[in-house]
Motif scaffolding. Structure first.
Motif, PDB file in Angstrom:
ATOM      1  N   GLU A  50      10.295  -1.606   0.151  1.00 38.32           N
ATOM      2  CA  GLU A  50       8.918  -1.430   0.618  1.00 38.32           C
ATOM      3  C   GLU A  50       7.931  -1.352  -0.548  1.00 38.32           C
ATOM      4  O   GLU A  50       6.908  -2.044  -0.553  1.00 38.32           O
ATOM      5  N   ARG A  53       7.714  -4.683  -2.596  1.00 39.85           N
ATOM      6  CA  ARG A  53       6.968  -5.720  -1.878  1.00 39.85           C
ATOM      7  C   ARG A  53       5.477  -5.410  -1.894  1.00 39.85           C
ATOM      8  O   ARG A  53       4.645  -6.308  -2.010  1.00 39.85           O
ATOM      9  N   ARG A 100      -3.391  -5.251   6.478  1.00 39.45           N
ATOM     10  CA  ARG A 100      -3.083  -6.621   6.919  1.00 39.45           C
ATOM     11  C   ARG A 100      -2.872  -6.696   8.416  1.00 39.45           C
ATOM     12  O   ARG A 100      -2.243  -5.821   8.995  1.00 39.45           O
ATOM     13  N   GLY A 102      -1.080  -7.709  11.722  1.00 36.97           N
ATOM     14  CA  GLY A 102       0.319  -8.018  12.038  1.00 36.97           C
ATOM     15  C   GLY A 102       1.284  -7.067  11.366  1.00 36.97           C
ATOM     16  O   GLY A 102       2.423  -6.953  11.766  1.00 36.97           O
ATOM     17  N   SER A 103       0.832  -6.359  10.360  1.00 38.49           N
ATOM     18  CA  SER A 103       1.699  -5.382   9.712  1.00 38.49           C
ATOM     19  C   SER A 103       1.656  -4.090  10.531  1.00 38.49           C
ATOM     20  O   SER A 103       0.662  -3.797  11.177  1.00 38.49           O
ATOM     21  N   MET A 104       2.741  -3.328  10.502  1.00 43.63           N
ATOM     22  CA  MET A 104       2.732  -2.109  11.283  1.00 43.63           C
ATOM     23  C   MET A 104       2.349  -0.895  10.462  1.00 43.63           C
ATOM     24  O   MET A 104       2.186   0.192  11.001  1.00 43.63           O
ATOM     25  N   ARG A 106       4.031   0.911   8.207  1.00 45.58           N
ATOM     26  CA  ARG A 106       4.994   1.998   8.100  1.00 45.58           C
ATOM     27  C   ARG A 106       5.663   2.018   6.734  1.00 45.58           C
ATOM     28  O   ARG A 106       6.533   2.839   6.478  1.00 45.58           O
ATOM     29  N   GLY A 107       5.268   1.106   5.863  1.00 47.11           N
ATOM     30  CA  GLY A 107       5.979   0.904   4.615  1.00 47.11           C
ATOM     31  C   GLY A 107       5.957   2.094   3.678  1.00 47.11           C
ATOM     32  O   GLY A 107       6.996   2.629   3.299  1.00 47.11           O
ATOM     33  N   GLY A 110       7.139   5.354   5.184  1.00 46.49           N
ATOM     34  CA  GLY A 110       8.582   5.178   5.380  1.00 46.49           C
ATOM     35  C   GLY A 110       9.340   5.363   4.084  1.00 46.49           C
ATOM     36  O   GLY A 110      10.372   6.042   4.043  1.00 46.49           O
ATOM     37  N   ALA A 111       8.820   4.786   2.997  1.00 49.84           N
ATOM     38  CA  ALA A 111       9.474   4.904   1.694  1.00 49.84           C
ATOM     39  C   ALA A 111       9.577   6.379   1.291  1.00 49.84           C
ATOM     40  O   ALA A 111      10.590   6.819   0.752  1.00 49.84           O
TER      41      ALA A 111
ATOM     42  N   ASP B  56      13.953  -3.966   6.176  1.00 49.42           N
ATOM     43  CA  ASP B  56      12.766  -3.152   5.913  1.00 49.42           C
ATOM     44  C   ASP B  56      11.672  -3.528   6.908  1.00 49.42           C
ATOM     45  O   ASP B  56      11.907  -4.285   7.849  1.00 49.42           O
ATOM     46  N   THR B  57      10.474  -2.983   6.716  1.00 41.59           N
ATOM     47  CA  THR B  57       9.436  -3.215   7.731  1.00 41.59           C
ATOM     48  C   THR B  57       9.041  -4.688   7.815  1.00 41.59           C
ATOM     49  O   THR B  57       8.711  -5.174   8.882  1.00 41.59           O
ATOM     50  N   ARG B  61       9.477  -6.781  11.197  1.00 39.41           N
ATOM     51  CA  ARG B  61       8.317  -7.417  11.818  1.00 39.41           C
ATOM     52  C   ARG B  61       8.595  -8.889  12.106  1.00 39.41           C
ATOM     53  O   ARG B  61       8.231  -9.413  13.158  1.00 39.41           O
ATOM     54  N   GLN B  65       8.524 -10.916  15.625  1.00 38.79           N
ATOM     55  CA  GLN B  65       7.707 -12.123  15.830  1.00 38.79           C
ATOM     56  C   GLN B  65       8.560 -13.283  16.326  1.00 38.79           C
ATOM     57  O   GLN B  65       8.164 -14.028  17.221  1.00 38.79           O
ATOM     58  N   GLU B  92      14.497   5.933  11.230  1.00 38.14           N
ATOM     59  CA  GLU B  92      13.705   6.794  10.344  1.00 38.14           C
ATOM     60  C   GLU B  92      12.359   6.164   9.998  1.00 38.14           C
ATOM     61  O   GLU B  92      11.368   6.841   9.793  1.00 38.14           O
ATOM     62  N   LEU B  93      12.360   4.840   9.924  1.00 38.36           N
ATOM     63  CA  LEU B  93      11.102   4.137   9.649  1.00 38.36           C
ATOM     64  C   LEU B  93      10.202   4.096  10.885  1.00 38.36           C
ATOM     65  O   LEU B  93       9.048   3.690  10.806  1.00 38.36           O
TER      66      LEU B  93
END
Lengths: 139, 125
Positions: A50, A53, A100, A102-104, A106-107, A110-111, B56-57, B61, B65, B92-93
């Motif tokens: 995460e 990226r 962004r 479309g992104s949720m 949670r990155g 979450g990390a 990962d996220t 995703r 999609q 967890e995420l």
């Protein structure tokens, strides 16, 4: 959190998405070397994925340093970029925050949940540095 | 593309993803798979992620999609082969992949699709 006492075991320049795969695989190896359980390795490598990226997509790249910690049952990472920085870190850490479509979002939060220790240092114009420590077991 | 391959198996499209798949590959895969669904008129897709050490996220995703696009093309998607550690990490995420059907293995997914009539009498209409 500083890694003064830790051994830097690898440095990976993050320039393209292939480097995210390399970063994950190197951190996975380091976790294996300290005898990590599969779950702890999966959690920490996901956290690293995460933040690495993020450096690539938001800052166009950065540098990942991987550390063997003095406590042999832990692996540390530092992901540094020279992007535009984060204005409101608390907001960026919250689930659902995203810049962004479309992104949720949670990155980042979450990390933090998936690592043992998490620190983020960022200010507008000065880039972002994330440091995390992953434990090889829950005990 | 060699990071992912699409095979026609027992009337469904089986997508096999390798461990070193990059973000670019996975977006290419989305495009290739959509075309194959339309070309073959298949109604079932199975995505095998057993080679993935982490989801990962971003990957989560893309899986969502992929499923949504397939559904618009009248095909249902099953994600199979998820490692237990990956499932625990996804929870967890906070990523429950509600769009995706999951099955433990390919053969379970095929059974489920047979039961729901997605395989027998593959051709529409």
């Amino acid at each position: 959190m500083v890694f003064d006492e830790a051994d830097r075991i690898a440095t990976i320049e993050l320039e393209q998405d292939r480097d995210v795969v390399r970063a994950r695989s190197r951190v996975a190896d380091a976790m294996k070397e300290c005898g990590s359980s599969e779950l702890m390795q999966t959690r920490f490598v996901t956290a690293v994925s995460e933040v690495v990226r993020n450096a690539l997509t938001h800052a166009g790249g950065g540098t990942l340093a991987i550390y063997a910690m003095p406590n042999k049952r832990q692996v540390g990472i530092e992901c540094r970029d020279c992007g535009k920085g984060i204005e409101d870190i608390d907001a960026a850490m919250a689930d659902g925050f995203t810049t962004r479509r479309g992104s949720m979002g949670r990155g980042l939060g979450g990390a933090k949940r998936l690592s043992k220790t998490f620190a983020i240092d960022s200010s507008p114009g000065k880039g972002t540095t994330v440091r995390m420590i992953g434990a090889c077991s829950l005990r | 593309m060699n990071a992912a391959a699409i095979y026609a198996v027992e009337g469904v499209l089986l997508v096999s993803i390798t461990s070193d798949i990059t973000d670019t590959d996975i977006i290419d895969l989305q495009e290739a798979l959509s075309k194959r669904i339309a070309d073959t008129e298949c109604r079932g897709v199975v995505v095998d992620i057993s080679a993935l050490e982490i989801v990962d996220t971003f990957v989560g995703r893309v899986l969502a999609q992929l499923t949504s696009v397939a559904r618009l093309l009248d095909a249902e998607t099953y994600v199979v082969g998820m490692r237990p550690a990956v499932a625990m990490t996804l929870v967890e995420l906070g990523m429950y992949l509600p769009e995706n059907h999951t099955a433990l293995t390919l053969s379970h997914a095929l059974d489920k699709m047979r039961q729901s009539g997605l395989i027998d009498g593959l051709r529409r209409g």
